[in-house]
Design a protein around this motif. Structure first.
Motif, PDB file in Angstrom:
ATOM      1  N   TYR A  46       0.720  -1.409   0.815  1.00 12.09           N
ATOM      2  CA  TYR A  46      -0.004  -0.756   0.047  1.00 12.09           C
ATOM      3  C   TYR A  46       1.363   1.125   0.203  1.00 12.09           C
ATOM      4  N   ILE A  47       2.312   1.484   0.993  1.00  7.13           N
ATOM      5  CA  ILE A  47       2.779   2.448   0.764  1.00  7.13           C
ATOM      6  C   ILE A  47       3.443   2.759  -0.616  1.00  7.13           C
ATOM      7  N   LEU A  48       3.722   1.959  -1.214  1.00  9.96           N
ATOM      8  CA  LEU A  48       4.034   1.493  -2.916  1.00  9.96           C
ATOM      9  C   LEU A  48       3.410   2.384  -3.602  1.00  9.96           C
ATOM     10  N   GLY A  49       2.001   1.651  -3.471  1.00 11.36           N
ATOM     11  CA  GLY A  49       0.961   2.560  -4.175  1.00 11.36           C
ATOM     12  C   GLY A  49       0.726   3.566  -4.293  1.00 11.36           C
ATOM     13  N   VAL A  50       0.477   4.252  -2.520  1.00  8.46           N
ATOM     14  CA  VAL A  50       0.258   5.555  -2.371  1.00  8.46           C
ATOM     15  C   VAL A  50       1.423   6.791  -3.038  1.00  8.46           C
ATOM     16  N   THR A  51       2.533   6.171  -2.868  1.00  7.93           N
ATOM     17  CA  THR A  51       3.710   6.989  -3.041  1.00  7.93           C
ATOM     18  C   THR A  51       4.118   7.087  -4.321  1.00  7.93           C
ATOM     19  N   CYS A  52       3.913   6.103  -5.462  1.00  2.75           N
ATOM     20  CA  CYS A  52       3.498   6.251  -6.848  1.00  2.75           C
ATOM     21  C   CYS A  52       2.320   6.674  -7.421  1.00  2.75           C
ATOM     22  N   SER A  53       1.227   7.108  -6.598  1.00  2.81           N
ATOM     23  CA  SER A  53       0.579   7.770  -7.251  1.00  2.81           C
ATOM     24  C   SER A  53       0.228   9.487  -6.501  1.00  2.81           C
ATOM     25  N   ALA A  54       1.219   9.543  -5.751  1.00  3.82           N
ATOM     26  CA  ALA A  54       1.175  11.094  -4.815  1.00  3.82           C
ATOM     27  C   ALA A  54       2.547  11.338  -5.731  1.00  3.82           C
ATOM     28  N   LEU A  55       3.461  10.908  -6.462  1.00  3.83           N
ATOM     29  CA  LEU A  55       4.328  11.162  -7.575  1.00  3.83           C
ATOM     30  C   LEU A  55       4.018  11.383  -9.031  1.00  3.83           C
ATOM     31  N   SER A  56       2.621  10.557  -9.190  1.00  2.00           N
ATOM     32  CA  SER A  56       2.157  10.697 -10.396  1.00  2.00           C
ATOM     33  C   SER A  56       1.125  12.229  -9.974  1.00  2.00           C
TER      34      SER A  56
ATOM     35  N   ILE B 127       0.526   2.105 -12.098  1.00  2.00           N
ATOM     36  CA  ILE B 127       1.303   1.529 -10.912  1.00  2.00           C
ATOM     37  C   ILE B 127       0.418   1.873 -10.078  1.00  2.00           C
ATOM     38  N   GLY B 128       0.025   2.829  -8.786  1.00  2.00           N
ATOM     39  CA  GLY B 128       0.202   3.263  -7.944  1.00  2.00           C
ATOM     40  C   GLY B 128      -1.848   2.996  -7.383  1.00  2.00           C
ATOM     41  N   SER B 129      -2.289   3.003  -9.044  1.00  2.00           N
ATOM     42  CA  SER B 129      -3.616   2.566  -9.421  1.00  2.00           C
ATOM     43  C   SER B 129      -3.621   1.613  -8.528  1.00  2.00           C
ATOM     44  N   PHE B 130      -2.809   0.485  -9.267  1.00  2.00           N
ATOM     45  CA  PHE B 130      -2.893  -0.678  -9.141  1.00  2.00           C
ATOM     46  C   PHE B 130      -2.534  -1.393  -8.021  1.00  2.00           C
ATOM     47  N   SER B 131      -1.582  -1.262  -7.296  1.00  2.00           N
ATOM     48  CA  SER B 131      -1.144  -1.404  -6.251  1.00  2.00           C
ATOM     49  C   SER B 131      -2.060  -1.100  -5.358  1.00  2.00           C
ATOM     50  N   CYS B 132      -2.591   0.174  -5.536  1.00  2.00           N
ATOM     51  CA  CYS B 132      -3.758   0.834  -4.137  1.00  2.00           C
ATOM     52  C   CYS B 132      -5.537  -0.181  -4.061  1.00  2.00           C
ATOM     53  N   HIS B 133      -5.286  -0.117  -5.280  1.00  2.00           N
ATOM     54  CA  HIS B 133      -7.352  -1.272  -5.789  1.00  2.00           C
ATOM     55  C   HIS B 133      -7.011  -2.460  -4.996  1.00  2.00           C
ATOM     56  N   ALA B 134      -5.549  -2.664  -5.630  1.00  2.00           N
ATOM     57  CA  ALA B 134      -5.123  -4.353  -4.837  1.00  2.00           C
ATOM     58  C   ALA B 134      -5.466  -4.323  -3.317  1.00  2.00           C
ATOM     59  N   CYS B 135      -4.722  -3.800  -2.979  1.00  2.00           N
ATOM     60  CA  CYS B 135      -4.606  -3.744  -1.477  1.00  2.00           C
ATOM     61  C   CYS B 135      -6.567  -3.233  -1.366  1.00  2.00           C
ATOM     62  N   ALA B 136      -7.087  -2.891  -1.727  1.00  2.00           N
ATOM     63  CA  ALA B 136      -8.270  -2.198  -1.186  1.00  2.00           C
ATOM     64  C   ALA B 136      -9.240  -3.862  -1.668  1.00  2.00           C
ATOM     65  N   PHE B 137      -8.654  -3.800  -2.473  1.00  2.00           N
ATOM     66  CA  PHE B 137      -9.484  -4.719  -2.762  1.00  2.00           C
ATOM     67  C   PHE B 137      -9.272  -5.968  -2.063  1.00  2.00           C
ATOM     68  N   ASN B 138      -8.039  -6.489  -1.452  1.00  2.00           N
ATOM     69  CA  ASN B 138      -8.413  -7.381  -0.846  1.00  2.00           C
ATOM     70  C   ASN B 138      -8.410  -7.240   0.502  1.00  2.00           C
ATOM     71  N   ALA B 139      -8.112  -6.124   1.239  1.00  2.00           N
ATOM     72  CA  ALA B 139      -8.366  -5.632   2.573  1.00  2.00           C
ATOM     73  C   ALA B 139      -9.964  -5.961   2.316  1.00  2.00           C
ATOM     74  N   LEU B 140     -10.785  -4.969   1.782  1.00  2.00           N
ATOM     75  CA  LEU B 140     -12.395  -5.258   1.402  1.00  2.00           C
ATOM     76  C   LEU B 140     -13.158  -7.194   1.391  1.00  2.00           C
ATOM     77  N   TYR B 141     -12.152  -8.028   1.017  1.00  2.00           N
ATOM     78  CA  TYR B 141     -12.139  -8.902   0.755  1.00  2.00           C
ATOM     79  C   TYR B 141     -12.031  -9.762   2.066  1.00  2.00           C
ATOM     80  N   ASP B 142     -11.181  -9.266   2.530  1.00  2.00           N
ATOM     81  CA  ASP B 142     -11.367  -9.737   4.185  1.00  2.00           C
ATOM     82  C   ASP B 142     -11.649  -9.324   4.894  1.00  2.00           C
ATOM     83  N   LEU B 143     -12.292  -8.363   5.219  1.00  2.00           N
ATOM     84  CA  LEU B 143     -13.008  -7.871   5.376  1.00  2.00           C
ATOM     85  C   LEU B 143     -14.711  -8.044   6.022  1.00  2.00           C
TER      86      LEU B 143
END
Length: 602
Positions: free
Chosen positions: A23-33, A86-102
């Motif tokens: 998630y940190i990787l995704g946020v960093t890439c998205s913020a830099l974009s 990269i950021g969108s993919f990473s953040c969405h992957a984290c979001a979908f996995n987290a919400l699936y787990d929830l």
């Protein structure tokens, strides 16, 4: 605890458990974009500056330097796209996995709640929590956090650039934007703003509920001649909601108007201040360049400001939704024992059982069961009868731990049911309810309930439940889809499907709660004969209002106001001339009624 409650972002991430590294990787890439999205504004300024300087000095245009800035522009756009992907993919992957787990954690938690939770009108709230509320968390995890970091990074970079060039012009931009932001934020700030927002949400929720009730009850409203009254109530709520909207719009319209006007007018403020500075220093070419840079780069500050505004609105809405998610997760699961399914014995005993649906502090508290003691031997056919509200269905549901008893105990094979594991208890007790739920699946799946059984076993259970013939008449037989989007069953057909489920499950204890409610006399007789044969050796508890259904029972327990009034066989109870005999006489009298000439005759 209170600070955690107020910090919605912290609550989201504590609830939805993201993978930190990814998630940190995704946020960093998205913020830099987002940061790179401001680069073209600056490179355009540098290119325009080169043309102007060449014109003022009468020198050749530095093509190489222009090409360099154009390359930087293209490079920043391409790199921004790559980082954004990269950021969108990473953040969405984290979001979908987290919400699936929830969702899985909520489902697992709900699976450990007592079954009474699902009979207390919670289905709408559960559906909203599992779908709409959790999906709103996806916006925060996948989009908002990275956008806010990017917006903050871009604003900070632009602020450093602008203040390093011209403090006066930089102050002009940021004071104007800060003022616009504070004006917009004041729309919901303070007690009055929060009350207006709360009242509007409450009236909208009330209107939604009333409209759903209005549509669901339209048939009865028309039949009983009261559609106008229902429409008047709905109209009243519409008017009430409109008044709240008027109050809301009176407050926010001028505020939003001022906010948009100031935001759009940032360039006008810059131009005005810049003209004053140029008037004071008419020959300062550097000042002219700085003003040009601010006019080109200044609009880049508006987009991140809008991100902050939208983020604030999302947090206000999500706070309420998080409360609803927490309300389910904070429910205490039912305790679970470790005992396995009993073998051989399947007797059920109530030992001085008391239970109420209301807590002890409720002034309207009423005991659903009051010191109930009864014994149902293994392999016997017992029945619970009595007036409505006597506690019959409650007693049956307590066997499967829809709720836990307040005092006393219920035992199966001599062990308290609280000592069994949930799996063991559910495999020991089978239920057939009056209101049968048919799933949007095939007939076969509705009977088999996804257990690994042969088709012949399903058909045998269907034949025993007297539903094989009507199933064969369906378009695709046992493969016909039922429920939503499929074939609709009548009440009697659905109930026979439920009985087939219970027969196939082959649990040693079967509870039939008004299982004959939708059957006609012919089918009821055939069904009772079939069940008497196939349920032989099982402990059967039938809950019924129609006493004809239970006259062959080994023992009939008569309940009234949660207490056991009498028990015995059909013949014994008639001879005792008690409550059962009174109910039997009333039903016999009712059966002999005839409608003649619009009047009731006996």
């Amino acid at each position: 605890m209170q600070d955690t409650k107020k910090n919605v972002i912290l609550r989201v991430f504590r609830t939805a458990r993201c993978n930190p590294g990814k998630y940190i990787l995704g946020v960093t890439c998205s913020a830099l974009s987002v940061l790179l999205s401001g680069v073209p504004f600056y490179t355009v300024y540098r290119i325009v500056r080169l043309f102007l300087l060449a014109s003022w000095k009468g020198t050749a245009i530095p093509i190489d330097e222009i090409w360099l800035w154009e390359a930087i522009t293209i490079g920043s756009i391409v790199l921004g796209i790559v980082l954004s992907v990269i950021g969108s993919f990473s953040c969405h992957a984290c979001a979908f996995n987290a919400l699936y787990d929830l969702r899985m954690r909520i489902l697992d938690h709900m699976g450990r709640l007592n079954l009474g939770f699902y009979t207390s009108g919670q289905s709408g709230a559960i559906q909203k929590t599992m779908n709409e509320n959790i999906e709103k968390m996806e916006n925060i995890i996948a989009h908002d956090v990275s956008n806010i970091f990017g917006a903050g990074l871009l604003l900070a970079s632009l602020a450093v650039l602008m203040f390093s060039l011209n403090i006066t012009l930089a102050l002009t931009i940021f004071i104007a934007l800060a003022f616009a932001f504070l004006i917009q934020f004041s729309a919901f700030g303070g007690k009055q703003g929060q009350k207006i927002w709360s009242d509007l949400n409450h009236s909208s929720t009330e209107l939604d509920a009333a409209f759903s009730e209005y549509v669901a009850g339209m048939e009865e409203e028309k039949i009983f001649g009261r559609p106008e009254a229902a429409a008047r109530r709905l109209t009243g709520l519409v008017e009430k909601n409109r008044e709240h909207w008027k109050v809301y719009l009176k407050r926010v319209t001028p505020i939003f108007g001022a906010y948009k006007t100031i935001t759009i007018s940032v360039l006008a403020f810059l131009l005005a201040v810049g003209c004053i500075l140029l008037y004071l220093k008419p020959d300062d070419h550097n000042l002219m360049m700085e003003l040009l840079m601010f006019l080109i780069v200044g609009p880049a500050c508006i987009s991140p400001l809008m991100e902050l505004v939208e983020f604030g609105a999302d947090l206000r809405n999500l706070s309420v939704r998080m409360d609803q998610i927490d309300a389910i997760l904070n429910l205490q699961p039912i305790s679970e024992g470790t005992e396995t399914k009993p073998e051989g014995e399947a007797n059920v005993s109530f030992h001085d059982v008391s239970f109420s649906y209301q807590n002890a502090a409720d002034p309207l508290r009423r005991m659903a069961l009051n010191h109930l003691t009864m014994e149902i031997p293994t392999g016997s056919f017992a029945a619970l009868v009595g007036p409505s509200g006597g506690g019959k269905s409650t007693a049956g549901q307590l066997i499967a731990r829809f709720w836990d008893v307040e005092s006393g105990s219920i035992t199966i094979a001599g062990r308290d049911i609280r000592e069994y594991s949930a799996k063991a208890l559910m495999s020991t007790v089978s239920f057939v309810f009056q209101d049968t739920h048919i799933f949007a699946e095939s007939v076969y799946d509705n009977i088999a309930m996804h257990s690994k059984v042969h088709r012949e076993d399903v058909e045998r259970a269907a034949k025993a439940a007297r539903c094989h013939e009507f199933i064969c008449s369906l378009p695709n037989g046992y493969d016909t889809k039922l429920g939503d989007g499929g074939h609709k069953l009548s009440g009697g057909e659905a109930q026979r499907i439920a009985i087939a489920r219970a027969i196939l499950k082959d649990a040693p204890i079967v509870v039939l709660d008004e299982a004959m409610a939708f059957t006609d006399a012919e089918n009821e007789l055939a069904l009772r004969e079939s069940m008497a044969e196939l349920l032989r050796g099982k402990t059967v508890l039938m809950i019924a209002h129609r006493l004809y259904s239970v006259q062959d029972a080994d023992c009939i327990f008569v309940l009234e106001n949660g207490q056991l009034k009498e028990s015995g066989t059909h013949t014994e109870l008639l001879q005792s001339k008690g409550l059962y005999a009174h109910l039997w006489a009333i039903q016999n009298e009712t059966e002999s009624w005839q409608m003649k000439g619009g009047l009731v005759h006996v």
